[in-house]
Write a protein that holds these residues in place. Structure first.
Motif, PDB file in Angstrom:
ATOM      1  N   ILE A   1       0.862  -1.277  -0.177  1.00  0.00           N
ATOM      2  CA  ILE A   1       0.019  -0.069  -0.014  1.00  0.00           C
ATOM      3  C   ILE A   1       1.142   1.055  -0.075  1.00  0.00           C
ATOM      4  O   ILE A   1       1.656   1.358   0.708  1.00  0.00           O
ATOM      5  N   THR A   2       0.749   2.250  -1.087  1.00  0.00           N
ATOM      6  CA  THR A   2       1.780   3.036  -1.132  1.00  0.00           C
ATOM      7  C   THR A   2       1.245   4.434  -1.757  1.00  0.00           C
ATOM      8  O   THR A   2      -0.010   4.292  -2.118  1.00  0.00           O
ATOM      9  N   HIS A   3       1.914   5.569  -1.535  1.00  0.00           N
ATOM     10  CA  HIS A   3       1.357   6.883  -1.971  1.00  0.00           C
ATOM     11  C   HIS A   3       2.609   7.373  -3.058  1.00  0.00           C
ATOM     12  O   HIS A   3       2.230   8.372  -3.702  1.00  0.00           O
ATOM     13  N   LEU A   4       3.517   6.562  -3.113  1.00  0.00           N
ATOM     14  CA  LEU A   4       4.653   6.904  -4.055  1.00  0.00           C
ATOM     15  C   LEU A   4       4.478   6.104  -5.297  1.00  0.00           C
ATOM     16  O   LEU A   4       4.391   4.973  -5.573  1.00  0.00           O
ATOM     17  N   PRO A   5       4.428   7.084  -6.525  1.00  0.00           N
ATOM     18  CA  PRO A   5       4.397   6.580  -7.953  1.00  0.00           C
ATOM     19  C   PRO A   5       5.777   5.412  -8.402  1.00  0.00           C
ATOM     20  O   PRO A   5       5.427   4.645  -9.169  1.00  0.00           O
ATOM     21  N   GLN A   6       6.933   5.699  -7.597  1.00  0.00           N
ATOM     22  CA  GLN A   6       7.920   4.870  -7.999  1.00  0.00           C
ATOM     23  C   GLN A   6       7.619   3.554  -7.552  1.00  0.00           C
ATOM     24  O   GLN A   6       8.070   2.580  -8.286  1.00  0.00           O
ATOM     25  N   ILE A   7       6.950   3.308  -6.387  1.00  0.00           N
ATOM     26  CA  ILE A   7       6.917   2.083  -5.821  1.00  0.00           C
ATOM     27  C   ILE A   7       5.382   1.445  -6.415  1.00  0.00           C
ATOM     28  O   ILE A   7       5.559   0.378  -6.917  1.00  0.00           O
TER      29      ILE A   7
ATOM     30  N   SER B   1       4.467   2.017  -9.521  1.00  0.00           N
ATOM     31  CA  SER B   1       4.786   1.490 -10.824  1.00  0.00           C
ATOM     32  C   SER B   1       5.428   0.148 -10.876  1.00  0.00           C
ATOM     33  O   SER B   1       5.572  -0.525 -11.898  1.00  0.00           O
ATOM     34  N   LYS B   2       6.038  -0.390  -9.805  1.00  0.00           N
ATOM     35  CA  LYS B   2       6.854  -1.284 -10.023  1.00  0.00           C
ATOM     36  C   LYS B   2       6.173  -2.795  -9.602  1.00  0.00           C
ATOM     37  O   LYS B   2       6.545  -3.949  -9.800  1.00  0.00           O
ATOM     38  N   GLY B   3       4.765  -2.667  -9.554  1.00  0.00           N
ATOM     39  CA  GLY B   3       4.104  -3.674  -9.244  1.00  0.00           C
ATOM     40  C   GLY B   3       3.591  -4.467 -10.426  1.00  0.00           C
ATOM     41  O   GLY B   3       3.494  -3.831 -11.539  1.00  0.00           O
ATOM     42  N   ASP B   4       3.546  -5.729 -10.525  1.00  0.00           N
ATOM     43  CA  ASP B   4       3.095  -6.487 -11.590  1.00  0.00           C
ATOM     44  C   ASP B   4       1.562  -6.287 -12.022  1.00  0.00           C
ATOM     45  O   ASP B   4       1.182  -6.349 -12.788  1.00  0.00           O
ATOM     46  N   ALA B   5       0.907  -5.729 -10.550  1.00  0.00           N
ATOM     47  CA  ALA B   5      -0.645  -5.454 -10.924  1.00  0.00           C
ATOM     48  C   ALA B   5      -0.800  -4.294  -9.913  1.00  0.00           C
ATOM     49  O   ALA B   5       0.055  -4.200  -8.976  1.00  0.00           O
ATOM     50  N   GLN B   6      -1.558  -3.544 -10.192  1.00  0.00           N
ATOM     51  CA  GLN B   6      -2.291  -2.402  -9.231  1.00  0.00           C
ATOM     52  C   GLN B   6      -3.668  -2.023  -9.291  1.00  0.00           C
ATOM     53  O   GLN B   6      -4.221  -2.527 -10.000  1.00  0.00           O
ATOM     54  N   TYR B   7      -3.930  -1.942  -7.872  1.00  0.00           N
ATOM     55  CA  TYR B   7      -5.269  -2.091  -7.302  1.00  0.00           C
ATOM     56  C   TYR B   7      -5.517  -0.666  -6.853  1.00  0.00           C
ATOM     57  O   TYR B   7      -4.640  -0.003  -6.135  1.00  0.00           O
ATOM     58  N   LYS B   8      -6.621  -0.094  -7.022  1.00  0.00           N
ATOM     59  CA  LYS B   8      -7.008   1.403  -6.712  1.00  0.00           C
ATOM     60  C   LYS B   8      -8.261   1.459  -5.628  1.00  0.00           C
ATOM     61  O   LYS B   8      -8.950   0.641  -5.923  1.00  0.00           O
ATOM     62  N   VAL B   9      -8.056   1.904  -4.577  1.00  0.00           N
ATOM     63  CA  VAL B   9      -9.070   1.891  -3.522  1.00  0.00           C
ATOM     64  C   VAL B   9      -9.671   3.392  -3.670  1.00  0.00           C
ATOM     65  O   VAL B   9      -8.947   4.297  -3.777  1.00  0.00           O
ATOM     66  N   SER B  10     -10.818   3.405  -3.868  1.00  0.00           N
ATOM     67  CA  SER B  10     -11.549   4.773  -4.052  1.00  0.00           C
ATOM     68  C   SER B  10     -12.878   4.663  -2.964  1.00  0.00           C
ATOM     69  O   SER B  10     -13.380   3.762  -2.631  1.00  0.00           O
ATOM     70  N   LYS B  11     -13.450   6.007  -2.989  1.00  0.00           N
ATOM     71  CA  LYS B  11     -14.795   5.953  -2.340  1.00  0.00           C
ATOM     72  C   LYS B  11     -15.622   6.998  -3.112  1.00  0.00           C
ATOM     73  O   LYS B  11     -15.076   8.026  -3.675  1.00  0.00           O
ATOM     74  N   GLU B  12     -17.035   6.723  -3.088  1.00  0.00           N
ATOM     75  CA  GLU B  12     -17.796   7.673  -3.703  1.00  0.00           C
ATOM     76  C   GLU B  12     -19.358   7.723  -2.987  1.00  0.00           C
ATOM     77  O   GLU B  12     -19.572   6.995  -2.108  1.00  0.00           O
TER      78      GLU B  12
ATOM     79  N   GLU C   1      -5.506   2.698 -17.172  1.00  0.00           N
ATOM     80  CA  GLU C   1      -5.708   3.211 -15.976  1.00  0.00           C
ATOM     81  C   GLU C   1      -4.570   3.329 -15.056  1.00  0.00           C
ATOM     82  O   GLU C   1      -4.594   4.327 -14.300  1.00  0.00           O
ATOM     83  N   ARG C   2      -3.739   2.426 -15.037  1.00  0.00           N
ATOM     84  CA  ARG C   2      -2.369   2.242 -14.231  1.00  0.00           C
ATOM     85  C   ARG C   2      -1.755   3.731 -14.670  1.00  0.00           C
ATOM     86  O   ARG C   2      -1.082   4.459 -13.960  1.00  0.00           O
ATOM     87  N   ILE C   3      -1.557   4.215 -15.917  1.00  0.00           N
ATOM     88  CA  ILE C   3      -0.952   5.264 -16.519  1.00  0.00           C
ATOM     89  C   ILE C   3      -1.543   6.600 -15.649  1.00  0.00           C
ATOM     90  O   ILE C   3      -0.816   7.363 -15.189  1.00  0.00           O
ATOM     91  N   VAL C   4      -3.019   6.462 -15.826  1.00  0.00           N
ATOM     92  CA  VAL C   4      -3.524   7.577 -15.423  1.00  0.00           C
ATOM     93  C   VAL C   4      -3.581   7.735 -13.827  1.00  0.00           C
ATOM     94  O   VAL C   4      -3.236   8.795 -13.396  1.00  0.00           O
ATOM     95  N   GLU C   5      -3.384   6.715 -13.305  1.00  0.00           N
ATOM     96  CA  GLU C   5      -3.323   6.622 -11.792  1.00  0.00           C
ATOM     97  C   GLU C   5      -2.076   7.319 -11.401  1.00  0.00           C
ATOM     98  O   GLU C   5      -2.006   8.092 -10.215  1.00  0.00           O
TER      99      GLU C   5
ATOM    100  N   LEU D   1       7.896   5.270 -16.022  1.00  0.00           N
ATOM    101  CA  LEU D   1       8.044   4.564 -14.697  1.00  0.00           C
ATOM    102  C   LEU D   1       7.470   3.008 -15.008  1.00  0.00           C
ATOM    103  O   LEU D   1       8.191   2.318 -14.503  1.00  0.00           O
ATOM    104  N   LEU D   2       6.404   3.080 -15.680  1.00  0.00           N
ATOM    105  CA  LEU D   2       5.774   1.643 -15.916  1.00  0.00           C
ATOM    106  C   LEU D   2       6.632   0.690 -16.886  1.00  0.00           C
ATOM    107  O   LEU D   2       6.515  -0.341 -16.746  1.00  0.00           O
ATOM    108  N   ASN D   3       7.122   1.445 -17.748  1.00  0.00           N
ATOM    109  CA  ASN D   3       8.254   0.462 -18.833  1.00  0.00           C
ATOM    110  C   ASN D   3       9.509   0.328 -18.164  1.00  0.00           C
ATOM    111  O   ASN D   3      10.216  -0.294 -18.665  1.00  0.00           O
TER     112      ASN D   3
END
Length: 550
Positions: A487-493, A495-506, A523-527, A548-550
């Motif tokens: 669980i991170t706030h840093l894009p550098q970390i 982007s290193k994931g093989d997969a990325q999940y986003k938690v949001s609320k509405e 969606e990962r690029i935008v996030e 970063l993702l590449n």
């Protein structure tokens, strides 16, 4: 590894079903979006306490369910030890009812929280930014050396020995206490017992003696009475034996005439036999009934002794005295038995002490071998994380007593920079340094443990830039042999994931809900771009995100 997570009616989550793979997955989202809620749900799976505030709808029950693939982790013994059905895909479920009652299940078998915690700690390690204080705890520091030194089997053996040693030590303490309690009364009990033993009491003796005493005291009257009976029976002319014999002879003549006469004849004959027997017995008793003053004196003294003992022990019969004698014998014997038990326990504990010391020595030797390995590996990782001058000093200090994990205490000192004194982590390491140290330790331990899943909760606190990039690389490397979440706030970390999940609320119709979704490539690029530049995403942020993702 964690295969899936299902959450219903928990905090801001109405319904959540999500699957995971054996890879490095990052979880991102704005502050307050619900990442802590996800951790809370996993915490329930780990056996944390629950309360009604966890329910989104207070009228419905909350259900959190997680499935784990456990076939590769040698956990059958753990299921068998807790009488649980083993399944390669194990399902853990927690339910919180509107009444406040909580229930836990492993493969649909009800379990208590302690059983759940034992299994869960073998399935997933959740490390939050607040848990860096673990580094200051000696047991945690030693556990690092034990993992590197392959001390698992030695520690199991030591714990079994120690448990038995403690149990027998308690038995010894109780035996000594019982002996001391009984010993104060031992001398008096022995005196009372010897007194009763010397008297040699026998069952029914008192009644027999009292009867004999009564006979001796009335010997003259008894002799007169018995002699009178014998004389009256055998007097030549008027004795009732002769008279009865004459009657018998007369009835013998008329007996054949009628059954009534023959019956009378038989009765006369029986009476004659009985009277002759009574006379003979009386004659014999006359012979035996001799006044004996010595015997009278003995019986009187014997009975007085018995009466004195009854008064002393506040009982009324010789049987009661015999029971007291038996009880005293048991008390006196108990002290002797306790003495024997104490000697046996001392011998047993002496042998167990030798076994414990031998096992503790093996544990210490493995820890000593692990120290240079640990320092070398963690220093190498910290070098990558921008701490090239970090220094560790680890020293095992022998303990004089058996601890829960051997006979070692550990002094662990650290310095982050050249020219600074070695000290405890709390005194010499900053928040960012503590995060990097903890990641380095987890990375080292990953090479020596079989833990299926590890989750880092904002372990990147206090770092950024190139260091964050390196942290992401280290976590990615760790995922080669296990499932890793961050669980991170840093894009550098992120982007290193093989997969990325986003938690949001509405908010929908005044109802706020949290959700988590797996992001696709776009969606990962935008996030990540949003993590770089904020809500107003710039072209440069998008370009940087792609880089970063590449």
């Amino acid at each position: 590894m964690l295969l899936s997570l299902s959450v219903q009616n928990y905090a801001l989550i109405e319904q959540l079903n999500i699957n995971f793979a054996n890879q490095f997955a990052t979880i991102t989202g704005e502050t307050g979006a619900g990442k802590s809620i996800l951790l809370g749900a996993l915490g329930l799976i780990m056996g944390n306490r629950s309360d009604l505030s966890s329910l989104k709808d207070k009228e419905k029950k909350c259900v959190v369910e997680a499935s784990f693939e456990v076939s590769k982790y040698n956990l059958k013994w753990l299921f068998e030890a807790n009488d649980l059905d083993y399944e390669n895909t194990t399902i853990i479920r927690r339910e919180i009812l509107p009444s406040g009652k909580s229930r836990a299940f492993i493969n649909d078998t009800p379990v208590n929280l302690s059983e759940l915690q034992i299994l869960a700690e073998n399935l997933i390690d959740i490390h939050s930014q607040h848990q860096t204080r673990e580094l200051e705890q000696q047991n945690y520091q030693i556990s690092i050396l034990d993992a590197i030194g392959s001390n698992s089997e030695n520690l199991k053996e030591f714990l079994i020995l120690l448990s038995d040693f403690k149990q027998k030590s308690k038995e010894l303490e109780q035996a000594i206490a019982d002996k001391n309690t009984l010993f104060t009364a031992q001398e008096y009990n022995s005196y009372l017992l010897n007194e009763l033993i010397q008297v040699g009491l026998q069952p029914n003796e008192q009644a027999d003696l009292e009867e004999e005493l009564l006979s001796l005291n009335n010997s003259e009257l008894i002799s007169e009475t018995l002699s009178k009976l014998v004389s009256s029976a055998n007097e030549e002319q008027f004795g009732f034996i002769n008279a009865l014999k004459e009657c018998k002879n007369a009835f013998h003549k008329i007996a054949p005439f009628s059954t009534s006469y023959s019956e009378l004849y038989e009765r006369l004959n029986s009476s004659l036999i009985e009277l002759e027997d009574i006379t003979d017995s009386s004659f014999n008793l006359v012979e035996k009934n001799v006044y004996n003053p010595e015997r009278l004196e003995f019986i009187s003294g014997r009975l007085q002794t018995i009466y004195d003992l009854q008064k002393k022990h506040q009982v009324s019969s010789i049987e009661d005295l015999i029971e007291i004698r038996n009880q005293l014998d048991e008390k006196v014997l108990l002290v002797d038995n306790l003495e024997e038990k104490i000697n046996k326990l001392n011998a047993y504990l002496s042998a167990k002490t030798a076994d414990l010391n031998a096992t503790a020595k093996k544990i210490t030797e493995n820890r000593s071998k692990a120290i240079p390995i640990f320092i070398d590996k963690i220093s190498s990782i910290l070098f990558q994380l921008g701490m090239p001058d970090s220094q560790f000093k680890m020293e095992l200090i022998p303990s004089n007593q058996f601890l829960s994990n051997g006979k070692d205490e550990l002094e662990l000192l650290f310095s982050a920079n050249k020219g600074t004194s070695l000290g405890s982590f709390k005194k010499v390491a900053s928040g960012g340094e503590m995060s990097r140290i903890m990641l380095a330790i987890k990375s080292v331990l990953a090479d020596f443990s079989q833990l299926p899943t590890i989750l880092f909760d904002e372990i990147d606190t206090g770092v950024s830039g190139e260091i964050a990039f390196k942290m992401g690389e280290i976590m990615s490397k760790m995922s080669a042999n296990r499932q890793v979440f961050a669980i991170t706030h840093l894009p550098q970390i992120a982007s290193k994931g093989d997969a990325q999940y986003k938690v949001s609320k509405e908010t929908i119709a005044e109802n706020t809900i949290s959700k988590i979704v797996k992001l696709n490539s776009e969606e990962r690029i935008v996030e990540i771009a949003e993590m770089l530049s904020g809500k107003q995403i710039t072209d440069s942020a998008l370009t940087h995100a792609k880089t970063l993702l590449n």
